[in-house]
Structures are given as structure tokens and as C-alpha cells.
Write an enzyme that holds these catalytic residues in place. Sequence first.
Site, PDB file in Angstrom:
ATOM      1  N   GLU A 151      29.464  14.956 -21.425  1.00 49.15           N
ATOM      2  CA  GLU A 151      28.006  14.941 -21.975  1.00 49.15           C
ATOM      3  C   GLU A 151      27.867  16.427 -21.659  1.00 49.15           C
ATOM      4  O   GLU A 151      27.490  17.208 -20.581  1.00 49.15           O
ATOM      5  CB  GLU A 151      26.620  14.398 -21.171  1.00 49.15           C
ATOM      6  CG  GLU A 151      25.679  15.126 -22.240  1.00 49.15           C
ATOM      7  CD  GLU A 151      24.449  13.306 -21.470  1.00 49.15           C
ATOM      8  OE1 GLU A 151      23.421  13.502 -22.311  1.00 49.15           O
ATOM      9  OE2 GLU A 151      24.327  13.126 -20.263  1.00 49.15           O
ATOM     10  N   HIS A 193      20.371  13.598 -28.436  1.00 46.20           N
ATOM     11  CA  HIS A 193      18.920  13.872 -28.217  1.00 46.20           C
ATOM     12  C   HIS A 193      18.085  14.902 -27.453  1.00 46.20           C
ATOM     13  O   HIS A 193      18.625  15.872 -27.066  1.00 46.20           O
ATOM     14  CB  HIS A 193      18.234  12.334 -26.926  1.00 46.20           C
ATOM     15  CG  HIS A 193      18.482  12.477 -26.132  1.00 46.20           C
ATOM     16  ND1 HIS A 193      18.089  13.212 -24.666  1.00 46.20           N
ATOM     17  CD2 HIS A 193      20.103  11.735 -25.215  1.00 46.20           C
ATOM     18  CE1 HIS A 193      19.008  13.552 -23.918  1.00 46.20           C
ATOM     19  NE2 HIS A 193      20.174  12.324 -23.827  1.00 46.20           N
ATOM     20  N   HIS A 220      26.729   4.252 -28.804  1.00 45.74           N
ATOM     21  CA  HIS A 220      25.537   5.226 -28.360  1.00 45.74           C
ATOM     22  C   HIS A 220      25.038   6.302 -29.549  1.00 45.74           C
ATOM     23  O   HIS A 220      25.949   6.887 -30.459  1.00 45.74           O
ATOM     24  CB  HIS A 220      25.261   5.323 -27.376  1.00 45.74           C
ATOM     25  CG  HIS A 220      26.450   6.433 -26.326  1.00 45.74           C
ATOM     26  ND1 HIS A 220      25.900   7.481 -26.361  1.00 45.74           N
ATOM     27  CD2 HIS A 220      27.112   6.197 -25.944  1.00 45.74           C
ATOM     28  CE1 HIS A 220      27.421   8.197 -26.103  1.00 45.74           C
ATOM     29  NE2 HIS A 220      27.561   6.752 -25.585  1.00 45.74           N
ATOM     30  N   ASP A 236       0.778  -1.011  -0.189  1.00 44.15           N
ATOM     31  CA  ASP A 236      -0.137  -0.137  -0.214  1.00 44.15           C
ATOM     32  C   ASP A 236       0.881   1.143   0.044  1.00 44.15           C
ATOM     33  O   ASP A 236       0.202   2.363   0.906  1.00 44.15           O
ATOM     34  CB  ASP A 236      -0.960  -0.194   1.210  1.00 44.15           C
ATOM     35  CG  ASP A 236      -0.068   0.024   2.564  1.00 44.15           C
ATOM     36  OD1 ASP A 236       1.195   0.027   2.395  1.00 44.15           O
ATOM     37  OD2 ASP A 236      -1.317   0.103   3.308  1.00 44.15           O
TER      38      ASP A 236
END
Length: 450
Positions: free
Chosen positions: A420, A363, A359, A49
Site C-alpha cells: 500500500e 480510499h 477489498h 475514571d
Amino acid sequence: MTGTENKLPGLASLSISDFKQHRERFFSQMSDNSLALFSAASEVTRSNDTEFNFCQNKSFYYLTGFNEPDALLVLLKRDNKTQAILFSLPKDKAQEVWHGRRVGQEKACQEYGFDQCFTLDEQNDLISQYLNGLTQVYFAFDDKLLTQKVFDLLAQVRSAVRQGVKAPSQLVDASPLIDEQRLIKSTNEIELMRQANYISILAHKRAMQQTQVGLFEYQIENEILHEFTRHGARHPAYATIVAGGDNANILHYTNNDDRLNDNELLLIDAGGELSGYAADITRTFPINGKFTEPQKLLYQLVLEAKSQVIAAIKPGTNFIKLNTIANECLTKGLVELGILSGNVAELVEEKVCKKYFIHGLGHWLGLDVHDVGDYQMNESRQQCREFIPGMVLTIEPGLYMPLDDTTIDAKWRGIGIRIEDNIVVTKLGCENLTQDCPETIADIEALMAN
């Protein structure tokens, strides 16, 4: 860190007027006598829960700024007049004691600028009334639950045809429209992403300063998450990658449970999320604070490729041209290092460097870390779309030399490098949102020495 800290605090969230402008832009794309539906995300159970941290549907958020689950946005355009209508959870004291305060219907209109707001229980009857006499319905075809809702609503409307009710006959996929709109960022969206990047840069600097031989990857991850939260980026934009040594050769490595070893590199791919908008930064640095000679040679090659690519970004260029630059730079460098052999022009033509650069070059970036927007792929799966001002993208060349690759000299094995940056396309060129994050060998070693 003073250079970056001076830029805090910046824009920490968009104003309601920004979200209203987003709705107005979408209204302008809708045909008259039409209706668009956008659904919020639902909570996802983690264990029994308890739920995962809630993450709103990004297109719904883009149009509303509303961050509760299970809501539904209706954009109604009839006789060239527009209405933004929200259906959301009702105020409920018993539920709010356990799960937190709800906005409710009255405040939703007051604070979020909706024309009307109703409870979720009222949606079927009211939307059926809205649909009567309209021509088109816009919704995301890939949203299975929403698609079923639309068909159920249309069936409800059609069941009353004998009473003179007229159901819409045209269904339009809203995803390409909203994706295109989200691809081009407004001035305020870019300013918010600058702030997300500033915070993320602080986190990467902290990681460099706290890294030591013998620590575990997850301890550095904790330093990153601490710095995100300390400046208001309450969540990472994606699962943080802290990859020491050969783990860096696993592109989406997120175990983050290995010990950090002497004379190895640490690759960190991490970005904070601020008011829904993502940063996405990767830096690679020596665990002991000093690059070895082989590490220097490979690192400098990746850095040179990244620098050449970013220097070429401007309106009118595209990922095809950028990939050509990266391919030529990496191929020439790998030949000079003796990792590749043969005629450079032929190796470039055959894209042989992809064995080590495995890769994509980049993007789109925005509300999603891999943001929406058509790349306009050609038959060769090349990304043809020309850049225009307001686009935000990543540039992330890398080189990966797995430990078990016996085709290369032992001195290269176990090295994985990615660098990056986050780039905004401007009218005259581009802006590097991550330029303050250390990337040169000298700057990294100096920071870690301190």
C-alpha cells in the site's frame, strides 16, 4: 535509512493561518445571514475514571487547530461580515492540576485567531442571540448531540417570537460542504502528510530490520510505535496490523499476539498520525529475510499490479479505470500461476480475481485514514469521481490465500500479501509519498540482510 532521514525534520504542524484559511473557505460557501456550528469531540472513558487518549473531531480540528474536548465553534455570517467564535472550557486551577492546562478564552483568541471566545456556560444565551434574524443554520446532521443542541437552541429562539425575535427557518447539512473542502488538500497539508509518511517509512524499515523468527508480532508492533514517537508522531493513525503467516488473511487483524514463524511472510499495515494527519502504509516481507519461490511469485504479481495502477494516476482518471487495470493484471497473473483457469478476458469480465483480492483498491486519505469525500458511486457501486490535483489517496492491491482454502495448491496456502502506497494527485500526474519505503524483493532482502 539515510535517504529518508535526510528529509527530517519537515513540516510538523500547520500554522494558525492555515486553519484561518480553512474557515475562510467555509465562510465562502455559507449564505449570508447564516450560522454554522461545529462541535469538538468529548473524552471517552476507558475504565472507571480513566480515559482513552483524546482524539479531536476531525472537521472541528480542520477549522480550528484547537485540541481540547467539548468546545463548540460558531461561524457567523451576517450582512456579509464574518466572525469565528469559540466556546470552550474555562481556566480552572483545580481541574488543571489534575488534568492539564487549558487554553482559556483569552489565549484562544490570541493564539488561534478567533474573533471572540467565551466559556461553555455562555453558549446557550449567546448563540440564541446570534440566531435572531438569521435565515440558515449549518451543522452536521449525523452528529446526534449537536442536532439536539440545534433544535433546543431554535426552540429557545422561537419561544421569544412575541417579543419580535425571528428564528432561522432553513437547516443545512454542513457535512457535504466540509467533506468536499477537506478532500482537496492545500500545499501545506500535503507537505505535512509527506512528513507523516517519512516517519512512517522509517517505522516500516525499522520493523523489517528488527524482525526475526521466534519473536512475537507485538514486539514488532512496539518497534513501529517507538519509531513513530521518536520522530514526533505521538499516535498511530489507526490500530497497527502486524500479521504473520495466515493471520495476514484477516484484513483487520490487530491481535498481534502470535509468534513469527520461519518461511512465512509478515504483513504490516501501519501509519503514524502527525498533527492530526494520517499516513497509511502496508508492506509484506519474509520473516527470515528471504522470500520462498511461491512467495516471490505472488508478491511480484501484487507489486506489478500496484505499479501499473499508480502509473495511470493523473487528473481526469478515476477508481473505475484503476480497478480495471488492477483486475486485468491480477487476473492474467493468477492464470499464469495456475491459480485461476479459463479464458482471461472472460475471467476479467466476471472479476473472478476478487476471490483472492477481497477489498477495495484504495480510499481517500487525510485527517482521517479513511478520509471524507464523495466517491460519486454509480448504480453499480463503482467509484466514478474523476481525480483532480490536491486529492490524496491510497493504492493497496493484495492477494489472500487462506490456509484452509483446499481449492488451491498447498504451496500457496497461508500467504497473504498487501502493498500500500499513499498518492497525491498533481497537475501532470501523481506523487508517491511512500516511494522510499522498500518494496522490491531485492531491496527488502538487502535491508533485512543488514
